[in-house]
Design a protein around this motif. Structure first.
Motif, PDB file in Angstrom:
ATOM      1  N   MET A  66       0.957  -1.056   0.118  1.00  0.00           N
ATOM      2  CA  MET A  66      -0.016   0.035  -0.100  1.00  0.00           C
ATOM      3  C   MET A  66       0.942   1.220  -0.033  1.00  0.00           C
ATOM      4  O   MET A  66       1.819   1.268   0.950  1.00  0.00           O
ATOM      5  CB  MET A  66      -1.001  -0.044   1.146  1.00  0.00           C
ATOM      6  N   SER A  67       0.632   2.043  -1.177  1.00  0.00           N
ATOM      7  CA  SER A  67       1.493   3.277  -0.997  1.00  0.00           C
ATOM      8  C   SER A  67       0.742   4.427  -0.344  1.00  0.00           C
ATOM      9  O   SER A  67      -0.532   4.475  -0.169  1.00  0.00           O
ATOM     10  CB  SER A  67       1.822   3.738  -2.646  1.00  0.00           C
ATOM     11  N   THR A  68       1.702   5.137   0.066  1.00  0.00           N
ATOM     12  CA  THR A  68       1.322   6.559   0.991  1.00  0.00           C
ATOM     13  C   THR A  68       1.500   7.601  -0.186  1.00  0.00           C
ATOM     14  O   THR A  68       2.437   7.909  -0.364  1.00  0.00           O
ATOM     15  CB  THR A  68       1.976   6.544   2.239  1.00  0.00           C
ATOM     16  N   ILE A  69       0.369   8.463   0.037  1.00  0.00           N
ATOM     17  CA  ILE A  69       0.572   9.611  -0.787  1.00  0.00           C
ATOM     18  C   ILE A  69       0.683  10.890   0.337  1.00  0.00           C
ATOM     19  O   ILE A  69       0.110  10.854   1.408  1.00  0.00           O
ATOM     20  CB  ILE A  69      -0.761  10.044  -1.449  1.00  0.00           C
ATOM     21  N   SER A  76       5.500  18.722   7.110  1.00  0.00           N
ATOM     22  CA  SER A  76       5.121  18.664   8.668  1.00  0.00           C
ATOM     23  C   SER A  76       5.825  17.640   9.101  1.00  0.00           C
ATOM     24  O   SER A  76       6.403  16.745   8.220  1.00  0.00           O
ATOM     25  CB  SER A  76       3.799  18.562   8.801  1.00  0.00           C
ATOM     26  N   SER A  77       5.874  17.232  10.232  1.00  0.00           N
ATOM     27  CA  SER A  77       6.439  16.118  11.194  1.00  0.00           C
ATOM     28  C   SER A  77       5.860  14.660  10.560  1.00  0.00           C
ATOM     29  O   SER A  77       6.605  13.751  10.341  1.00  0.00           O
ATOM     30  CB  SER A  77       6.496  16.216  12.499  1.00  0.00           C
ATOM     31  N   PRO A  78       4.672  14.469  10.724  1.00  0.00           N
ATOM     32  CA  PRO A  78       3.887  13.381  10.003  1.00  0.00           C
ATOM     33  C   PRO A  78       4.435  13.233   8.586  1.00  0.00           C
ATOM     34  O   PRO A  78       4.546  12.034   8.255  1.00  0.00           O
ATOM     35  CB  PRO A  78       2.494  13.652  10.198  1.00  0.00           C
ATOM     36  N   GLN A  79       4.497  14.185   7.777  1.00  0.00           N
ATOM     37  CA  GLN A  79       4.962  13.845   6.400  1.00  0.00           C
ATOM     38  C   GLN A  79       6.406  13.599   6.276  1.00  0.00           C
ATOM     39  O   GLN A  79       6.596  12.683   5.390  1.00  0.00           O
ATOM     40  CB  GLN A  79       4.798  15.169   5.592  1.00  0.00           C
TER      41      GLN A  79
END
Length: 71
Positions: free
Chosen positions: A1-4, A56-59
């Motif tokens: 599963m890829s993350t965008i 951002s930190s989550p990114q």
């Protein structure tokens, strides 16, 4: 599963942006002059440091290597 990963509207400190961009320019120029792989890697790291200012930190966490946990 890829993350965008989408860029968020983060307003980074202009001084940090300028410092990191200047560091990238210097590293890229050194790479062009020496044509050494190690200088190319250094330029790549400097480019990533510049782009990290806009995430951002989550990114930034989402872009870590899933096997090593490193950026």
């Amino acid at each position: 599963m890829s993350t965008i990963v989408e860029l968020v509207s983060v307003r980074p400190d202009e001084v940090i942006v300028e410092e990191r961009f200047q560091a990238y320019k210097a590293a890229a120029q050194r790479c062009q002059e020496t044509m050494k792989v190690s200088d190319g890697i250094a330029a790549g790291h400097a480019w990533k440091a510049f782009l990290d200012v806009f995430l951002s930190s989550p990114q930034r966490y989402a872009l870590r290597d899933p096997f090593t946990g490193r950026p």
